[in-house]
Each structure stands twice: as C-alpha cells, then as structure tokens.
Design an enzyme around this catalytic site. Sequence first.
Site, PDB file in Angstrom:
ATOM      1  N   THR A  62      64.621  23.962  77.993  1.00  0.00           N
ATOM      2  CA  THR A  62      64.068  25.238  78.467  1.00  0.00           C
ATOM      3  C   THR A  62      63.125  24.986  79.646  1.00  0.00           C
ATOM      4  O   THR A  62      62.291  25.836  79.959  1.00  0.00           O
ATOM      5  CB  THR A  62      63.314  25.975  77.340  1.00  0.00           C
ATOM      6  OG1 THR A  62      62.301  25.109  76.797  1.00  0.00           O
ATOM      7  CG2 THR A  62      64.243  26.422  76.231  1.00  0.00           C
TER       8      THR A  62
ATOM      9  N   HIS B  13      68.730  31.707  81.288  1.00  0.00           N
ATOM     10  CA  HIS B  13      67.316  31.564  81.666  1.00  0.00           C
ATOM     11  C   HIS B  13      66.489  32.748  81.162  1.00  0.00           C
ATOM     12  O   HIS B  13      65.857  33.469  81.937  1.00  0.00           O
ATOM     13  CB  HIS B  13      67.190  31.430  83.184  1.00  0.00           C
ATOM     14  CG  HIS B  13      65.936  30.716  83.608  1.00  0.00           C
ATOM     15  ND1 HIS B  13      65.866  29.930  84.726  1.00  0.00           N
ATOM     16  CD2 HIS B  13      64.682  30.679  83.064  1.00  0.00           C
ATOM     17  CE1 HIS B  13      64.643  29.440  84.865  1.00  0.00           C
ATOM     18  NE2 HIS B  13      63.917  29.881  83.855  1.00  0.00           N
TER      19      HIS B  13
ATOM     20  N   GLU C 238      71.896  27.568  89.098  1.00  0.00           N
ATOM     21  CA  GLU C 238      71.789  28.843  88.396  1.00  0.00           C
ATOM     22  C   GLU C 238      72.171  29.964  89.354  1.00  0.00           C
ATOM     23  O   GLU C 238      71.690  29.980  90.481  1.00  0.00           O
ATOM     24  CB  GLU C 238      70.357  29.058  87.886  1.00  0.00           C
ATOM     25  CG  GLU C 238      69.977  28.162  86.745  1.00  0.00           C
ATOM     26  CD  GLU C 238      68.618  28.516  86.146  1.00  0.00           C
ATOM     27  OE1 GLU C 238      68.038  29.557  86.517  1.00  0.00           O
ATOM     28  OE2 GLU C 238      68.134  27.743  85.313  1.00  0.00           O
TER      29      GLU C 238
ATOM     30  N   ALA D 257      64.177  32.450  78.395  1.00  0.00           N
ATOM     31  CA  ALA D 257      63.162  31.999  77.431  1.00  0.00           C
ATOM     32  C   ALA D 257      61.899  32.850  77.456  1.00  0.00           C
ATOM     33  O   ALA D 257      61.245  33.021  76.438  1.00  0.00           O
ATOM     34  CB  ALA D 257      62.814  30.532  77.667  1.00  0.00           C
TER      35      ALA D 257
ATOM     36  N   GLY E 187      52.711  19.943  77.952  1.00  0.00           N
ATOM     37  CA  GLY E 187      51.863  21.010  78.460  1.00  0.00           C
ATOM     38  C   GLY E 187      51.733  22.102  77.413  1.00  0.00           C
ATOM     39  O   GLY E 187      51.975  21.895  76.222  1.00  0.00           O
ATOM     40  N   ARG E 188      51.377  23.292  77.869  1.00  0.00           N
ATOM     41  CA  ARG E 188      51.149  24.391  76.928  1.00  0.00           C
ATOM     42  C   ARG E 188      52.379  24.668  76.055  1.00  0.00           C
ATOM     43  O   ARG E 188      52.269  24.859  74.840  1.00  0.00           O
ATOM     44  CB  ARG E 188      50.776  25.664  77.695  1.00  0.00           C
ATOM     45  CG  ARG E 188      49.443  25.629  78.415  1.00  0.00           C
ATOM     46  CD  ARG E 188      49.190  27.005  79.026  1.00  0.00           C
ATOM     47  NE  ARG E 188      47.931  27.076  79.754  1.00  0.00           N
ATOM     48  CZ  ARG E 188      47.825  26.901  81.073  1.00  0.00           C
ATOM     49  NH1 ARG E 188      48.901  26.640  81.790  1.00  0.00           N
ATOM     50  NH2 ARG E 188      46.651  27.000  81.673  1.00  0.00           N
ATOM     51  N   ILE E 189      53.556  24.702  76.676  1.00  0.00           N
ATOM     52  CA  ILE E 189      54.758  25.062  75.925  1.00  0.00           C
ATOM     53  C   ILE E 189      55.156  23.946  74.966  1.00  0.00           C
ATOM     54  O   ILE E 189      55.507  24.208  73.806  1.00  0.00           O
ATOM     55  CB  ILE E 189      55.912  25.410  76.889  1.00  0.00           C
ATOM     56  CG1 ILE E 189      55.540  26.633  77.726  1.00  0.00           C
ATOM     57  CG2 ILE E 189      57.195  25.677  76.108  1.00  0.00           C
ATOM     58  CD1 ILE E 189      56.498  26.920  78.871  1.00  0.00           C
TER      59      ILE E 189
ATOM     60  N   ARG F  46      63.692  23.001  83.372  1.00  0.00           N
ATOM     61  CA  ARG F  46      64.441  23.304  84.588  1.00  0.00           C
ATOM     62  C   ARG F  46      65.798  22.612  84.503  1.00  0.00           C
ATOM     63  O   ARG F  46      65.907  21.504  83.967  1.00  0.00           O
ATOM     64  CB  ARG F  46      63.686  22.819  85.834  1.00  0.00           C
ATOM     65  CG  ARG F  46      62.495  23.692  86.222  1.00  0.00           C
ATOM     66  CD  ARG F  46      62.945  25.039  86.773  1.00  0.00           C
ATOM     67  NE  ARG F  46      61.846  25.845  87.293  1.00  0.00           N
ATOM     68  CZ  ARG F  46      61.190  26.768  86.600  1.00  0.00           C
ATOM     69  NH1 ARG F  46      61.520  26.969  85.322  1.00  0.00           N
ATOM     70  NH2 ARG F  46      60.233  27.479  87.150  1.00  0.00           N
TER      71      ARG F  46
END
Length: 324
Positions: free
Chosen positions: A235, A285, A266, A287, A156-158, A237
């Site tokens: 980064t 968490h 978490e 990022a 995806g975008r990341i 889940r």
Amino acid sequence: MGKAKVFVTRRLPDATLNRLVAHCELEVWEDFLPPDYATIREKIRDRDGLLSLLTDRVDARLMDAAPKLRVISNLAVGYDNIDVDAATERRIPVGNTPGVLTETTADFAFALLMAVARRIPEAQTYIRDGNWRTWHPTVLSGQDIFGATLGIIGFGRIGQAVARRARGFNMTILVNTEENKDKIQEIGGEEASFERVLSESDFVSLHVPLTETTQHMIGERELTLMKSSATLINTARGSVVDGEALHQALDRGDILAAGLDVTDPEPIPLEDPLLSLDNCLVVPHIASASVATRAKMADMAADNLIAGVTGNRLPNCVNPDVYT
C-alpha cells in the site's frame, strides 16, 4: 489587490472549494481524468498557486513556466510527483497532507491482507462462476492470520498503525526500518534485518516512501528469500516492487499471494500479466478512500494553498528551508 489566482487539478468536495473561493480566484479541472503535463504547464503560467494530486508531475520545467507561483499544495501524503529540490531553489513552499490518512490506510492494508489470506475475491468469483455446488473441506482454504508472523518494512505512521492492528491478532511482528526504531518495542514488535523480515514472515507489508533507494526494493532476489507460503502486501508506492519479478514469483509459486493497492504504472494496463493471476489481488489505489479521510485531505490541501497565497507559513510544509 485582487485575489490570488490558483489552479486546482481535480474537482474537490464543494465545502473545500467554497473555502478556497473566499481567498482565491479558482480554476478547477472538471474532467474525471487528470490534465496532462502540457495542460498544467499552460494553466499555471499566470497562477499564484497550484493544488496538485499525486498523479500530476510537477518538475523544474513546470515551475519555470509559472514565474508567479508561490505555493504548491499536494493532496497526498507522498510527494514523489514533485521535484521538491527544484521548488526549494525557487523559494516555493510545497505542502502535503500527513497524518490524516494514517488509520484509514492502515485499516485498508489489513483488510487487503485478510482478503488475500482468506481468498475472499476468489470465493466471490467461485460463486459467480456457478461452482458452489456443495460444502467441501478443502475448497478455497486460506491462510490463518491469528498467530502468524507479520513483517513490516518501513515504520512511519502507517507502519506503526498496522503493527497496532496486528497485536489484536496475536501476530509476531518483525520490523525493518531506518526510522522510529524506538517505537518498535513500544508497539510490541521486534527489530529485524531486511533479509530476516523477508525470510521469516508469513505476511510482508510495505510502508516505505518511494525514493532512489526504495525503487524496486522488492525484486527477484528479495522474493526468493520469502517463504513459498508468504503473502506480499503493498500500500506504499507501486515502484517499490518490481512488477515483472512479482508476476514470475507468483506464477512459479515462489510466494503464495500478493495484495496490491498500488502498481507501476498507474492505472495498471489491462494486459498486465499480474491481472491474470488468481493469487494476486489488485485494487485501484484506494487505501485512503474513506469519505471522511478524503474530505480531511482536501481541507488540509486547501489550508496549505490558502497559507501560501496569503504569505503565511504552510501548516504542513515538506521543504521548510524556504522559510530560512
């Protein structure tokens, strides 16, 4: 008609809250720790809108407790904390904050990769423990990044943004994805099977959403496919990785190291064995945690909330079927 009533599950930047006040009657949860499920359920009984965080579970039971609810705005790109199907059945639009954190998260994924590869946290501990007495040719030797092979799972975008950064380090980029395959060559990567990405990469970076398919997609079998000199970066889940299997692989030396921005659960319990390992860097968490990005996320969440309570289409809606 009075202003719509909304509940915001955490304090946001003042500029964002001031915008919301112009359109809504706000109740904001001021505590640092999030409200629990029962509290949210009670707070939204007569509310028109809910602005939630990824730590807030929003399921069918919660929605049924709020018959006036007209919008759920999630301050996150992901929305696995929300039962979107249940929201759609109840004609409640759900908003998220896509795009805005792409570059910030990609920066951090690469920073995590570099920190683990060059053993930066270990080096700081080495000094603080009083062990730096001289320069030595073998102390704290890490892994080269320039020219190494980076495996990206999810594009995806990341994932694409991480690939663009890898090009600057002359890395070979292997990509396994079900989406955006047309972008792989354009960015300078090569499409590869899941098994090939794991077995040939020096670094494996995860960028998939959490679904039934991706739950524990990296487990004992997958970790044994990786090189003993390889590093895993997550980064995405926490539940994408089987934490127990990862601990065993790191402890046995099946893989070299890991860098985790996300964990399951978490926050990670202090007694979790991953925290006892020098070759596992765990951060809380963060990022997307740049000042500018978090402010933009808050504004996007506010835009979605305001649109929902005023009867307009959400700018970023994850269940557009509610409008058909």
